[in-house]
Enzyme design. Structure first.
Site, mmCIF file in Angstrom:
data_model
loop_
_atom_site.group_PDB
_atom_site.id
_atom_site.type_symbol
_atom_site.label_atom_id
_atom_site.label_comp_id
_atom_site.label_asym_id
_atom_site.label_seq_id
_atom_site.Cartn_x
_atom_site.Cartn_y
_atom_site.Cartn_z
ATOM 1 N N ASN A 161 0.880 -1.169 0.000
ATOM 2 C CA ASN A 161 0.000 0.000 0.000
ATOM 3 C C ASN A 161 0.914 1.214 0.000
ATOM 4 O O ASN A 161 1.447 1.585 1.046
ATOM 5 C CB ASN A 161 -0.892 -0.031 1.253
ATOM 6 C CG ASN A 161 -1.675 1.267 1.420
ATOM 7 O OD1 ASN A 161 -1.773 2.073 0.492
ATOM 8 N ND2 ASN A 161 -2.241 1.470 2.605
ATOM 9 N N LYS A 187 0.245 4.233 -0.354
ATOM 10 C CA LYS A 187 -0.390 5.456 0.166
ATOM 11 C C LYS A 187 -0.083 6.619 -0.787
ATOM 12 O O LYS A 187 0.028 6.385 -1.991
ATOM 13 C CB LYS A 187 0.081 5.720 1.595
ATOM 14 C CG LYS A 187 -0.060 4.462 2.473
ATOM 15 C CD LYS A 187 0.099 4.706 3.924
ATOM 16 C CE LYS A 187 -0.060 3.389 4.675
ATOM 17 N NZ LYS A 187 -0.042 3.541 6.115
ATOM 18 N N HIS A 243 -9.460 1.551 4.608
ATOM 19 C CA HIS A 243 -8.201 1.737 5.328
ATOM 20 C C HIS A 243 -8.434 2.720 6.481
ATOM 21 O O HIS A 243 -9.218 3.657 6.348
ATOM 22 C CB HIS A 243 -7.116 2.264 4.383
ATOM 23 C CG HIS A 243 -5.764 2.232 5.015
ATOM 24 N ND1 HIS A 243 -5.332 3.205 5.894
ATOM 25 C CD2 HIS A 243 -4.762 1.318 4.946
ATOM 26 C CE1 HIS A 243 -4.121 2.885 6.323
ATOM 27 N NE2 HIS A 243 -3.749 1.747 5.756
ATOM 28 N N GLU A 256 -6.811 5.114 7.538
ATOM 29 C CA GLU A 256 -6.568 6.524 7.218
ATOM 30 C C GLU A 256 -7.777 7.133 6.507
ATOM 31 O O GLU A 256 -8.087 8.304 6.685
ATOM 32 C CB GLU A 256 -5.286 6.647 6.375
ATOM 33 C CG GLU A 256 -4.053 6.392 7.237
ATOM 34 C CD GLU A 256 -2.867 5.787 6.505
ATOM 35 O OE1 GLU A 256 -2.837 5.812 5.267
ATOM 36 O OE2 GLU A 256 -1.972 5.272 7.210
ATOM 37 N N GLU A 280 -5.602 -4.533 10.568
ATOM 38 C CA GLU A 280 -4.569 -3.523 10.731
ATOM 39 C C GLU A 280 -4.832 -2.714 11.998
ATOM 40 O O GLU A 280 -5.594 -1.738 11.977
ATOM 41 C CB GLU A 280 -4.581 -2.562 9.531
ATOM 42 C CG GLU A 280 -4.256 -3.225 8.210
ATOM 43 C CD GLU A 280 -3.642 -2.239 7.235
ATOM 44 O OE1 GLU A 280 -2.556 -2.525 6.742
ATOM 45 O OE2 GLU A 280 -4.235 -1.173 6.995
ATOM 46 N N GLY A 284 2.510 2.421 10.637
ATOM 47 C CA GLY A 284 3.503 3.467 10.454
ATOM 48 C C GLY A 284 4.198 3.901 11.739
ATOM 49 O O GLY A 284 4.885 4.920 11.768
ATOM 50 N N SER A 286 3.332 -2.007 10.345
ATOM 51 C CA SER A 286 4.781 -2.113 10.571
ATOM 52 C C SER A 286 5.329 -3.510 10.311
ATOM 53 O O SER A 286 6.220 -3.983 11.021
ATOM 54 C CB SER A 286 5.137 -1.634 11.983
ATOM 55 O OG SER A 286 4.750 -0.288 12.151
HETATM 56 P P1 PGA Z 1 2.773 0.345 7.607
HETATM 57 O O1 PGA Z 1 1.330 0.584 6.962
HETATM 58 O O2 PGA Z 1 3.286 -0.960 7.046
HETATM 59 O O3 PGA Z 1 3.595 1.516 7.171
HETATM 60 O O4 PGA Z 1 2.598 0.279 9.078
HETATM 61 C C1 PGA Z 1 0.447 -0.470 6.755
HETATM 62 C C2 PGA Z 1 -0.844 0.056 6.149
HETATM 63 O O5 PGA Z 1 -1.282 1.148 6.532
HETATM 64 O O6 PGA Z 1 -1.453 -0.598 5.286
#
Ligand code: PGA
Length: 252
Positions: A9, A11, A95, A97, A167, A173, A212
């Site tokens: 992903n 983003k 997601h 976000e 998630e 992140g 992560s």
């Molecule tokens: P990350 O993000 O691996 O940077 O923690 C995962 C995601 O948001 O899909």
């Protein structure tokens, strides 16, 4: 047997130049990926480039969001049919976000799942609790509510056409990965919840972990019975890291 899926992903990251380099690297190492299916979810505007670079390779691609509507006066939105037009196989829906910054409700996310499915895309439905919710002990209630919204709108059989991603918001992140045991516990809960309505759908459902995930922790996470791959943010932006996670599934 469920084939593991490792989906990047990206983003809101990348440029024509950086994507050229990233995909070049991923393509050159994809031969070492023996078990997992691999996909990248790109910002929509770069999908033509991604399609041009990945056509004819075993790597699939997808979008990061989709409109609930089929077409029409919805300025700025991207329809499932448009993603399909550029060869997408997958699209991420719900997601955290999008839920947090774009105020997407469970019902909106379920409608996006439905729109993607109706067009023939495979939706990757994200669920997960915040740190606050985990500390309050309501993790299961939260992910159940997010999952149930899709089942209520589309029926449990609709999950056979999608992928689920757990998630935990506090792990995204932040470098704070859920332990394999913490993740497995929620994955098993989600699968059991689906099994309560349809055992065959539950058995076939791929449930990815996201938050992560890195080459260093991917193998132990994916070794868990109910963890069928990963949804990768930060580590998907470097070919070597992304491939490290993809090959970590070789041991499954
Ligand atoms: P990350 O993000 O691996 O940077 O923690 C995962 C995601 O948001 O899909």
């Amino acid at each position: 047997m469920r084939q593991p899926l490792v989906a990047g992903n990206w983003k809101m990251n990348g440029s024509r130049v950086s994507i050229e380099v990233l995909l070049g690297g991923v393509k050159s190492g994809i031969g070492d990926v023996k078990v997992a299916e691999v996909a990248v979810c790109a910002p929509a505007i770069y999908l033509p480039q991604v399609q041009a670079q990945l056509r004819g390779t075993p790597i699939a691609w997808g979008g990061q969001d989709v409109s609930t509507h089929e077409s029409g006066a919805y300025t700025g939105e991207i329809a499932a049919s448009m993603l399909l037009d550029f060869g997408c196989k997958y699209v991420i829906v719900g997601h955290s976000e999008r839920r947090a910054y774009h105020l997407e409700s469970d019902v909106t996310v379920a409608r996006k799942y439905a729109a993607a499915r109706a067009a023939g895309l495979i939706p990757i439905l994200c669920v997960g609790e915040t740190l606050d919710e985990r500390e309050q002990g309501v993790t299961e209630a939260v992910v159940a509510r997010q999952l149930d919204a899709v089942i209520e709108l589309e029926g449990v059989a609709a999950l056979a056409d999608g992928v689920l991603a757990y998630e935990p918001v506090w792990a995204i992140g932040t470098g704070m990965t859920a332990t394999p045991e913490q993740a497995q516990e929620v994955h098993a809960f989600l699968r059991a919840r689906v099994a309560g309505q349809d055992a065959a759908v539950a058995e076939g459902l791929r449930i990815l972990y996201g938050g992560s995930m890195k080459p260093g922790n991917a193998a132990e996470l994916m070794a868990k019975t109910d963890i069928d791959g990963g949804l990768i943010g930060g580590a998907a932006l470097q070919a070597e890291d992304f491939l490290g996670i993809c090959t970590a599934a070789n041991g499954r």
